[in-house]
Design a protein around this motif. Structure first.
Motif, PDB file in Angstrom:
ATOM      1  N   ASP A   1     149.471  63.806  32.196  1.00 23.94           N
ATOM      2  CA  ASP A   1     149.244  64.208  30.816  1.00 23.94           C
ATOM      3  C   ASP A   1     150.502  64.750  30.142  1.00 23.94           C
ATOM      4  OD1 ASP A   1     149.491  66.435  32.367  1.00 23.94           O
ATOM      5  OD2 ASP A   1     147.840  67.546  31.439  1.00 23.94           O
ATOM      6  N   SER A   2     151.679  64.491  30.726  1.00 25.25           N
ATOM      7  CA  SER A   2     152.908  65.009  30.142  1.00 25.25           C
ATOM      8  C   SER A   2     153.496  64.004  29.148  1.00 25.25           C
ATOM      9  CB  SER A   2     153.937  65.287  31.237  1.00 25.25           C
ATOM     10  OG  SER A   2     154.531  64.081  31.677  1.00 25.25           O
ATOM     11  N   TYR A   3     154.521  64.437  28.444  1.00 22.71           N
ATOM     12  CA  TYR A   3     155.210  63.558  27.492  1.00 22.71           C
ATOM     13  C   TYR A   3     155.815  62.340  28.203  1.00 22.71           C
ATOM     14  CZ  TYR A   3     158.587  62.062  23.947  1.00 22.71           C
ATOM     15  OH  TYR A   3     159.311  61.325  23.038  1.00 22.71           O
ATOM     16  N   PHE A   4     156.164  62.526  29.492  1.00 21.11           N
ATOM     17  CA  PHE A   4     156.865  61.468  30.231  1.00 21.11           C
ATOM     18  C   PHE A   4     155.927  60.603  31.074  1.00 21.11           C
ATOM     19  CE2 PHE A   4     159.762  65.103  29.762  1.00 21.11           C
ATOM     20  CZ  PHE A   4     160.806  64.500  29.065  1.00 21.11           C
ATOM     21  N   SER A   5     154.674  60.974  31.172  1.00 21.93           N
ATOM     22  CA  SER A   5     153.742  60.251  32.041  1.00 21.93           C
ATOM     23  C   SER A   5     153.666  58.771  31.681  1.00 21.93           C
ATOM     24  CB  SER A   5     152.350  60.881  31.963  1.00 21.93           C
ATOM     25  OG  SER A   5     152.371  62.209  32.425  1.00 21.93           O
TER      26      SER A   5
ATOM     27  N   LYS B   1     155.957  56.591  31.573  1.00 18.74           N
ATOM     28  CA  LYS B   1     157.132  56.012  30.913  1.00 18.74           C
ATOM     29  C   LYS B   1     158.217  55.655  31.925  1.00 18.74           C
ATOM     30  CE  LYS B   1     156.535  58.333  26.435  1.00 18.74           C
ATOM     31  NZ  LYS B   1     157.128  59.235  25.431  1.00 18.74           N
TER      32      LYS B   1
ATOM     33  N   GLU C   1     163.783  54.513  22.588  1.00 21.16           N
ATOM     34  CA  GLU C   1     163.834  55.923  22.232  1.00 21.16           C
ATOM     35  C   GLU C   1     164.902  56.642  23.050  1.00 21.16           C
ATOM     36  OE1 GLU C   1     161.037  59.964  22.344  1.00 21.16           O
ATOM     37  OE2 GLU C   1     160.212  58.024  22.982  1.00 21.16           O
TER      38      GLU C   1
ATOM     39  N   GLU D   1     166.295  69.940  24.071  1.00 19.01           N
ATOM     40  CA  GLU D   1     165.014  69.316  23.765  1.00 19.01           C
ATOM     41  C   GLU D   1     164.415  68.691  25.020  1.00 19.01           C
ATOM     42  OE1 GLU D   1     161.726  67.630  21.604  1.00 19.01           O
ATOM     43  OE2 GLU D   1     163.008  69.400  21.418  1.00 19.01           O
TER      44      GLU D   1
ATOM     45  N   LEU E   1     160.835  69.654  26.807  1.00 15.47           N
ATOM     46  CA  LEU E   1     159.775  68.693  27.100  1.00 15.47           C
ATOM     47  C   LEU E   1     159.394  68.724  28.580  1.00 15.47           C
ATOM     48  CD1 LEU E   1     161.002  65.700  24.918  1.00 15.47           C
ATOM     49  CD2 LEU E   1     158.925  67.063  24.553  1.00 15.47           C
TER      50      LEU E   1
ATOM     51  N   ASP F   1     156.968  71.601  28.997  1.00 16.49           N
ATOM     52  CA  ASP F   1     155.669  71.549  28.318  1.00 16.49           C
ATOM     53  C   ASP F   1     154.580  71.038  29.250  1.00 16.49           C
ATOM     54  OD1 ASP F   1     156.588  72.555  25.991  1.00 16.49           O
ATOM     55  OD2 ASP F   1     156.747  70.639  24.942  1.00 16.49           O
TER      56      ASP F   1
END
Length: 670
Positions: A593-597, A599, A656, A663, A667, A670
């Motif tokens: 559920d992270s920003y990087f999951s 990817k 991206e 930053e 992330l 988070d």
């Protein structure tokens, strides 16, 4: 002209002439012209008291060094799997074909390209690993154990074909090659030497591992380069592109390299190289076959020891005959008795051979050598390295008998034969066994007790009655000071190294115990699977054989080892004295559920708040897949300071990019 400006001009000009002479074999000026410029540079350096770091005057060798400094490679230097005939070579290629076919079947939208191959010479010298940062040579080391080598920068600087600076200035790279002594150079050296060198291989290795760089310089070594093991801010599409990068950056690349799309042509090339072997001005012991495409290499990956995308094709060993003079018997740490044959000295592949291994009594029987003392035998340097006796020369008369010992040559204990081997079972009272076990326990891949050696183990056995590895952890400073050649500094260093070894991880501790029939990969598997020493010690044969690559014999060895009261007592003694033997803490479950999951992320450039490895670990824990190259399938690029071509490519593809490290860290949290 300002002296410094003139010195800079001379260094650049002489560097160009050195490159053309030693790397390209295309001299641009006469020796007289070169010497005049060199002498002018020496004069200016003397007058100003300054020497530029890439000055050719630094290649003559400096002061005697006190010792070698360990160097940890940025990425591991892998060994190569071996193929000793065409059948084994074909088996390797069949595995490669199967693995790539399986991958393409699972990834029809992004298949690997058709296989192509590079064939290179396998040099017989000493592996070099050179580190350049922002274009300057900052370190050079031996291969060592593949992870840590010995720093030999001062020695390598004496090799005139090694560039001290390169055009690539965008970060750090590590380049691998082989330090060699040309056969013509060896011949010329021996004509003048008080003590002639036996062969070019040992001459090169001995020079590079000599603490006096001036000795290295006198050997006039050369070097060929064949791999970029680590590189910041640059990637290569294939092997040919990597070789072009090396040439462009002034590295000496051997011209005997060929590329093939059809594997059937590889065998013909290997045969041609073998036929040309004797005409070369340097030693080779085979050739290396590599898959050229870098993406395919990444997919094929590695075993515990070898890359799956390359194989060393070893040429047939050279053979000769000599007289078998005697056989002695050595005792190893497991109690195994190994016969060592003494032969009449003979030259073989540039080496004087006097000793050959006979493996065991079964080997003696199989080769019909039982009555061969005093007779002529065939010997071979297996893979051009290990001398072995193949058998007796036909039509030789029967010689004297090789008498097998009935009692241990070290302690006199009655020997037992198990299979093809003789064993001494007096493990508590046989000096070579005990010294061997303690030495193994302290070795680099085990508890890694620095400064410890076989000689130290023997001294501690003889003078301080050390009888098992656990006794290392009860050594006292005052006791060590009483030993010959032990001053305060040496004693303190040894005790500090022993103390530091208490924190070695579980896998290292299990390997240090010397469990029969187990190696590093098995002990790591045990540590990773069971997670604690207690669980490993309590494991049953059934639990062990359920693990990959552990069969019945290995499982029985492990269970028997930990069931032994002596081993149990020794382990408990070490734990009581502070040895931790803990597995690394288990990673947290991968987040989804992270920003990087989910990817695909590429790291490039320099990060300052954590290392590249730490960043990769954090990303993977958050569910990201970290890769080394940017493509259309890349979702995100993390660009640190001095990010280069990967950042440019990402922007071109519209991927991206996060260029703000703060930053990125936010992330991650988070």
């Amino acid at each position: 002209m300002d002296p410094m400006q003139r010195m800079e001009e001379l260094v650049e000009e002489l560097g160009k002439y050195n490159y053309h002479y030693y790397t390209l074999d295309e001299p641009l000026v006469s020796d007289k012209e070169y010497d005049a410029l060199y002498d002018e540079l020496v004069r200016l350096e003397t007058e100003t008291g300054m020497v530029l770091p890439d000055s050719p005057t630094q290649r003559v060798g400096g002061e005697l060094l006190s010792g070698f400094t360990p160097h940890r490679h940025l990425v591991p230097l892998w060994s190569l799997d071996k193929a000793q005939n065409e059948e084994q070579l074909l088996n390797w290629n069949n595995r490669v074909v199967k693995l790539t076919s399986d991958y393409n079947a699972k990834n029809p939208d992004n298949p690997l390209p058709p296989l192509s191959y590079a064939v290179e010479l396998k040099f017989d010298g000493l592996t070099l690993n050179l580190t350049y940062t922002d274009g300057k040579l900052v370190q050079a080391s031996t291969r060592g154990n593949g992870v840590v080598g010995e720093g030999i920068l001062a020695q390598v600087k004496t090799i005139k074909s090694v560039p001290l600076t390169i055009p690539f200035r965008d970060g750090t790279i590590e380049v691998q090659g082989e330090g060699i002594m040309n056969l013509s150079v060896l011949e010329a050296y021996n004509k003048q030497a008080a003590e002639p060198l036996k062969n070019a291989r040992n001459a090169a290795a001995g020079a590079l591992r000599n603490l006096d760089p001036k000795t290295t310089a006198k050997r006039k070594l050369s070097a060929y380069f064949y791999n970029v093991g680590y590189a910041e801010n640059i990637t290569f599409r294939d092997h040919r592109e990597m070789m072009n990068f090396l040439r462009t950056n002034k590295f000496k690349v051997n011209p005997f390299i060929s590329y093939f799309d059809d594997f059937s042509e590889v065998a013909a090339q290997l045969q041609q190289i073998q036929e040309q072997r004797s005409s070369l001005d340097y030693l080779i012991d085979g050739a290396v076959v590599k898959i050229t495409d870098m993406r395919t290499r990444e997919v094929l990956g590695y075993t515990d020891k070898f890359p799956r995308w390359a194989v060393a094709y070893k040429f047939e060993a050279e053979e000769t005959t000599t007289v078998l003079e005697s056989v002695s018997w050595n005792v190893g740490r497991t109690g195994k008795i190994t016969p060592l044959a003494r032969v009449e000295p003979v030259e073989l592949a540039g080496v004087t051979v006097q000793n050959c291994t006979l493996n065991n009594v079964g080997d003696i029987e199989r080769k019909n050598l039982k009555f061969a003392l005093g007779t002529r035998v065939f010997i071979r340097r297996s893979n051009d390295v290990i001398p072995e006796i193949l058998g007796k020369v036909p039509d030789e008369e029967e010689g004297e008998e090789i008498v097998y010992p009935e009692n241990c040559p070290a302690c006199g204990f009655p020997l037992q034969q198990r299979g093809a081997h003789l064993f001494c079972d007096n493990r508590f009272g046989c000096r070579p066994q005990i010294v061997g076990r303690i030495t193994h326990f302290a070795s680099r891949d085990a508890m890694d007790i620095e400064t410890f050696s076989d000689k130290t183990a023997g001294q501690l056995y003889d003078e301080l009655t050390l009888r098992e590895p656990a006794d290392l952890y009860s050594l006292e400073f005052d006791s060590l000071l009483k030993l010959e050649r032990f001053g305060e500094k040496k004693a303190r260093n040894l005790l500090d190294a022993i103390e530091a070894s208490k924190s070695r991880d579980l896998a290292s501790f299990l390997f240090a115990l010397g469990i029969p029939n187990t190696g590093k990969s098995t002990t790591k598997l045990l540590a990773d699977h069971f997670g604690s020493l207690e669980a490993v010690m309590a494991a049953s044969v059934e639990e062990l054989t359920a693990l990959p690559d552990i069969g019945g014999i290995v499982a029985e060895s492990i269970v028997s080892f930990f069931a032994d009261p002596f081993n149990q007592a020794s382990i408990h003694k070490m734990l009581e004295r502070g040895v931790q033997a803990k597995a690394p803490e288990q990673a947290e479950p991968v987040r989804t559920d992270s920003y990087f999951s989910g990817k695909t992320v590429v790291l490039t450039g320099t990060l300052h708040q954590l290392t590249r490895d730490e960043a990769a670990e954090r990303l993977e824990a958050l569910g990201a897949k970290v890769t080394g190259s940017v493509s259309k399938k890349t979702d995100l690029v993390i660009a640190g300071e001095k990010a280069g071509s990967k950042l440019t490519k990402a922007k071109d593809l519209g991927v991206e990019v996060i260029e703000d490290e703060d930053e990125f860290i936010r992330l991650l949290g988070d």
